[in-house]
Scaffold this motif. Sequence first.
Motif, mmCIF file in Angstrom:
data_model
loop_
_atom_site.group_PDB
_atom_site.id
_atom_site.type_symbol
_atom_site.label_atom_id
_atom_site.label_comp_id
_atom_site.label_asym_id
_atom_site.label_seq_id
_atom_site.Cartn_x
_atom_site.Cartn_y
_atom_site.Cartn_z
ATOM 1 N N GLY A 130 0.823 -1.208 0.000
ATOM 2 C CA GLY A 130 0.000 0.000 0.000
ATOM 3 C C GLY A 130 0.855 1.255 0.000
ATOM 4 O O GLY A 130 2.044 1.232 -0.260
ATOM 5 N N SER A 131 0.222 2.362 0.344
ATOM 6 C CA SER A 131 0.905 3.648 0.223
ATOM 7 C C SER A 131 1.501 4.156 1.528
ATOM 8 O O SER A 131 2.111 5.207 1.556
ATOM 9 C CB SER A 131 -0.096 4.689 -0.294
ATOM 10 N N VAL A 132 1.325 3.412 2.625
ATOM 11 C CA VAL A 132 1.860 3.861 3.907
ATOM 12 C C VAL A 132 3.371 3.686 3.907
ATOM 13 O O VAL A 132 3.881 2.668 3.487
ATOM 14 C CB VAL A 132 1.219 3.061 5.067
ATOM 15 N N GLU A 133 4.089 4.673 4.376
ATOM 16 C CA GLU A 133 5.544 4.641 4.358
ATOM 17 C C GLU A 133 6.141 4.101 5.652
ATOM 18 O O GLU A 133 7.175 4.556 6.103
ATOM 19 C CB GLU A 133 6.091 6.045 4.064
ATOM 20 N N THR A 134 5.500 3.133 6.260
ATOM 21 C CA THR A 134 6.042 2.485 7.446
ATOM 22 C C THR A 134 5.877 0.981 7.313
ATOM 23 O O THR A 134 5.027 0.504 6.571
ATOM 24 C CB THR A 134 5.331 2.951 8.738
ATOM 25 N N LEU A 135 6.683 0.251 8.039
ATOM 26 C CA LEU A 135 6.672 -1.198 7.996
ATOM 27 C C LEU A 135 6.003 -1.716 9.256
ATOM 28 O O LEU A 135 6.318 -1.281 10.355
ATOM 29 C CB LEU A 135 8.121 -1.690 7.925
ATOM 30 N N TYR A 136 5.068 -2.616 9.114
ATOM 31 C CA TYR A 136 4.333 -3.148 10.248
ATOM 32 C C TYR A 136 4.740 -4.588 10.528
ATOM 33 O O TYR A 136 4.905 -5.383 9.614
ATOM 34 C CB TYR A 136 2.824 -3.120 9.985
ATOM 35 N N VAL A 137 4.872 -4.904 11.802
ATOM 36 C CA VAL A 137 5.123 -6.270 12.226
ATOM 37 C C VAL A 137 3.774 -6.904 12.562
ATOM 38 O O VAL A 137 2.983 -6.325 13.294
ATOM 39 C CB VAL A 137 6.034 -6.298 13.475
ATOM 40 N N ASN A 138 3.503 -8.062 12.011
ATOM 41 C CA ASN A 138 2.284 -8.808 12.313
ATOM 42 C C ASN A 138 2.593 -9.780 13.439
ATOM 43 O O ASN A 138 3.680 -10.354 13.483
ATOM 44 C CB ASN A 138 1.821 -9.592 11.081
ATOM 45 N N TRP B 200 1.342 -4.444 15.046
ATOM 46 C CA TRP B 200 1.525 -4.401 16.484
ATOM 47 C C TRP B 200 2.558 -3.360 16.858
ATOM 48 O O TRP B 200 2.437 -2.649 17.819
ATOM 49 C CB TRP B 200 1.984 -5.766 16.946
ATOM 50 N N VAL B 201 3.571 -3.245 16.053
ATOM 51 C CA VAL B 201 4.588 -2.218 16.265
ATOM 52 C C VAL B 201 4.940 -1.656 14.903
ATOM 53 O O VAL B 201 4.963 -2.368 13.924
ATOM 54 C CB VAL B 201 5.830 -2.802 16.979
ATOM 55 N N THR B 202 5.148 -0.384 14.838
ATOM 56 C CA THR B 202 5.495 0.259 13.578
ATOM 57 C C THR B 202 6.983 0.556 13.574
ATOM 58 O O THR B 202 7.499 1.165 14.505
ATOM 59 C CB THR B 202 4.711 1.575 13.412
ATOM 60 N N LEU C 53 3.725 -16.674 21.461
ATOM 61 C CA LEU C 53 3.748 -15.457 20.665
ATOM 62 C C LEU C 53 4.638 -15.678 19.455
ATOM 63 O O LEU C 53 5.732 -16.218 19.576
ATOM 64 C CB LEU C 53 4.309 -14.318 21.516
ATOM 65 N N LYS C 54 4.153 -15.295 18.282
ATOM 66 C CA LYS C 54 5.001 -15.329 17.097
ATOM 67 C C LYS C 54 4.717 -14.100 16.254
ATOM 68 O O LYS C 54 3.620 -13.540 16.293
ATOM 69 C CB LYS C 54 4.840 -16.617 16.304
ATOM 70 N N ALA C 55 5.721 -13.672 15.532
ATOM 71 C CA ALA C 55 5.608 -12.458 14.725
ATOM 72 C C ALA C 55 6.279 -12.685 13.380
ATOM 73 O O ALA C 55 7.139 -13.550 13.238
ATOM 74 C CB ALA C 55 6.273 -11.288 15.457
ATOM 75 N N TRP C 56 5.874 -11.909 12.394
ATOM 76 C CA TRP C 56 6.480 -11.997 11.069
ATOM 77 C C TRP C 56 6.351 -10.664 10.366
ATOM 78 O O TRP C 56 5.534 -9.822 10.710
ATOM 79 C CB TRP C 56 5.854 -13.112 10.241
ATOM 80 N N LEU C 57 7.196 -10.501 9.363
ATOM 81 C CA LEU C 57 7.148 -9.329 8.487
ATOM 82 C C LEU C 57 6.715 -9.796 7.108
ATOM 83 O O LEU C 57 7.184 -10.826 6.628
ATOM 84 C CB LEU C 57 8.527 -8.670 8.374
ATOM 85 N N PRO C 58 5.818 -9.057 6.464
ATOM 86 C CA PRO C 58 5.442 -9.416 5.094
ATOM 87 C C PRO C 58 6.609 -9.166 4.147
ATOM 88 O O PRO C 58 7.390 -8.244 4.353
ATOM 89 C CB PRO C 58 4.269 -8.483 4.787
#
Length: 115
Positions: free
Chosen positions: A21-29, A46-48, A85-90
């Motif tokens: 998308g157009s948001v200029e930040t990376l999100y952790v799922n 969850w965290v930007t 707890l587990k997390a990932w980056l797209p």
Amino acid sequence: MRLTITITNSSSATHTAVFPGSVETLYVNAVALSTAGDTAWASPGWVTLPAASMTFAPGGNHSVPMQWALIDRQGTPVAPGTYRLKAWLPTISSGGYGPDEILHSPETPIIVVTR
């Protein structure tokens, strides 16, 4: 609860995490799973992180600060017990969605006791 989780590139190739998308930040799922494997809590973003993308060398990792208020998806405090707890980056290869098996954290056990 505050913690730091490590996102690792588990492949032998370089991968770039992106936010679609157009948001200029990376999100952790991230998700918190009960011992039965049910999703107790899930939150994209969850965290930007202050980047629109992040590149991981093979086996490379980045530490990410996180916070979970110990509430479920309905906003109710979670029951005492053990959660994973587990997390990932797209990544570009996942089309910007997950869960991504390339850039991810190991499952981290969280033990919740009665308050």
